[in-house]
Enzyme design. Structure first.
Site, short mmCIF file in Angstrom:
data_model
loop_
_atom_site.label_atom_id
_atom_site.label_comp_id
_atom_site.label_asym_id
_atom_site.label_seq_id
_atom_site.Cartn_x
_atom_site.Cartn_y
_atom_site.Cartn_z
N SER A 88 0.71 -1.49 -0.14
CA SER A 88 0.16 -0.48 0.42
C SER A 88 1.37 1.16 -0.07
CB SER A 88 -1.04 0.14 0.94
OG SER A 88 -1.79 0.88 0.91
N GLU A 140 4.36 11.79 -10.15
CA GLU A 140 3.27 10.92 -11.27
C GLU A 140 1.29 10.80 -10.46
OE1 GLU A 140 3.53 6.88 -11.87
OE2 GLU A 140 4.95 7.12 -10.14
N LYS A 145 -2.13 9.66 -9.15
CA LYS A 145 -2.24 8.53 -8.42
C LYS A 145 -3.87 7.96 -9.39
CE LYS A 145 -2.75 6.50 -4.14
NZ LYS A 145 -4.15 5.21 -4.46
N ARG A 189 -4.60 -7.78 -6.77
CA ARG A 189 -3.66 -6.93 -5.64
C ARG A 189 -4.26 -7.93 -4.59
NH1 ARG A 189 -4.31 -4.59 -0.97
NH2 ARG A 189 -2.00 -3.08 -0.17
N GLU A 228 -1.76 -0.06 -12.98
CA GLU A 228 -3.62 0.17 -12.80
C GLU A 228 -4.27 0.05 -14.01
OE1 GLU A 228 -2.30 0.98 -9.02
OE2 GLU A 228 -4.74 1.10 -9.52
N LYS A 235 7.52 9.53 -5.76
CA LYS A 235 8.77 8.90 -5.45
C LYS A 235 10.37 9.59 -5.22
CE LYS A 235 5.88 6.11 -7.49
NZ LYS A 235 5.61 4.37 -8.79
S1 IVH Z 1 3.44 3.27 -6.78
C1 IVH Z 1 3.99 0.05 -3.22
N1 IVH Z 1 2.18 4.34 -7.89
O1 IVH Z 1 -2.00 3.31 -5.24
C2 IVH Z 1 3.00 0.53 -3.78
N2 IVH Z 1 1.07 3.27 -6.65
O2 IVH Z 1 -3.92 3.88 -2.35
C3 IVH Z 1 3.17 1.24 -4.27
N3 IVH Z 1 -1.68 3.43 -7.38
O3 IVH Z 1 -1.11 -0.08 -3.75
C4 IVH Z 1 2.60 2.05 -5.59
N4 IVH Z 1 -1.82 5.30 -8.39
O4 IVH Z 1 -2.27 0.38 -7.10
C5 IVH Z 1 1.89 3.51 -7.07
N5 IVH Z 1 1.12 5.79 -10.16
C6 IVH Z 1 1.19 4.83 -8.92
C7 IVH Z 1 0.21 4.82 -8.46
C8 IVH Z 1 -0.16 4.35 -7.21
C9 IVH Z 1 -2.32 4.37 -8.25
C10 IVH Z 1 -2.15 2.23 -6.76
C11 IVH Z 1 -1.52 1.51 -5.38
C12 IVH Z 1 -1.37 0.99 -4.18
C13 IVH Z 1 -2.20 2.40 -4.05
C14 IVH Z 1 -2.33 2.99 -2.61
#
Ligand code: IVH
Length: 268
Positions: free
Chosen positions: A15, A40, A42, A63, A100, A215
């Site tokens: 998460s 980036e 979300k 997931r 996603e 990140k």
């Molecule tokens: S990086 C280890 N990048 O948001 C998790 N996640 O609320 C690294 N999500 O579980 C995830 N857009 O499924 C990442 N640009 C993005 C994202 C993203 C949506 C989702 C992902 C994560 C959830 C957490």
């Protein structure tokens, strides 16, 4: 779900920790000890993990609880834009790619209109429609829905890349759908500018976004920072407040039931 076979992820699907203010973001910035940061959108979609072996898509899973998800390979195989075979060469023996799946906003409005016309119950939001479209027993139904995917990371893979942004360039060269909206910025002040800019542009994007993911760009630094049981320490989700719109109350009318009971209702 009993509809699908269980799929155990090689690396857990984690998460993200949330930030809701500039102060939260600055606190995270201090903990990770500085940028550059990759910012980036979300994506408000459904997390999916793709496994490629020697460049061939062999499985796709949701997931689930992070350790074990639903095997939705047959359905994901119908999504346009997800390569069954990677382009280029030098593919790893095995790689988990995370991203996603979403329902584009314009098509979502059309789908709901069609559902209502045929007397069905419309989906509450694009995310539910993506989830409902992917969790079909019959892959033909999934195929009839205009789902899309954007990838944003990887699970099991001994990456030789130096940075998250290099990973995106590589995934893109392999034909995987990556976002064009990412930016690498120097520090948390620039990350905050990106957050504000994207918030005002959020309606120009083809999917719903619920914030920005920030990140640490350097992969060696990501590995040093590691993760908690729940989430990586090298990333944070800056969440936008839920969107508010106004609804106008046009009238209050009263319906009279069979027994004479009066029930007021709103016309909005
Ligand atoms: S990086 C280890 N990048 O948001 C998790 N996640 O609320 C690294 N999500 O579980 C995830 N857009 O499924 C990442 N640009 C993005 C994202 C993203 C949506 C989702 C992902 C994560 C959830 C957490």
């Amino acid at each position: 779900s009993s509809l699908f076979a269980p799929h155990r992820h090689l690396e857990p699907m984690l998460s993200l920790d949330n930030a809701f203010s500039l102060e939260d973001l600055k606190a995270w910035d201090q903990r990770v000890d500085g940028g550059p940061y990759l910012c980036e959108p979300k994506i408000d979609g459904l997390a999916v993990s793709l496994t490629y072996k020697a460049g061939k898509l062999v499985s796709a899973a949701t997931r689930g609880d992070g350790e074990v998800g639903d095997d939705v390979t047959a359905n994901v195989m119908t999504i346009a834009g997800i390569p069954h075979t990677l382009a280029g060469s030098n593919h790893p023996d095995q790689i988990e790619i995370r991203g996603e799946v979403f329902f584009p906003l314009e098509e979502f409005a059309k789908l709901n209109q069609d559902i209502v016309k045929t007397g069905g119950k419309p989906f509450a939001n694009p995310r539910n429609s993506a989830s409902g479209s992917l969790r079909q027993k019959d892959p033909q139904i999934t195929a009839s829905r205009p789902l899309k995917m954007l990838v944003h990371g990887f699970g099991a893979w001994k990456s030789k890349a130096d940075s998250q942004s290099q990973v995106y360039e590589l995934l893109s060269a392999w034909g995987l759908p990556t976002t064009k909206k990412y930016e690498v910025v120097a520090d948390s002040t620039a990350a905050h500018q990106y957050i504000q800019q994207l918030e005002s542009d959020r309606h120009s994007i083809e999917h719903e976004i619920d914030g920005v993911v920030i990140k640490v760009d350097n992969l060696a630094r990501q590995r040093e920072l590691g993760r908690t049981s729940r989430a990586p320490r090298w990333a944070v989700a800056y969440k936008y407040p839920p969107e508010q719109v106004n609804t106008k109350l046009l009238d209050i009318r009263v319906s009279i039931g069979r027994t004479g009971r009066a029930t007021p209702f709103a016309v909005l």
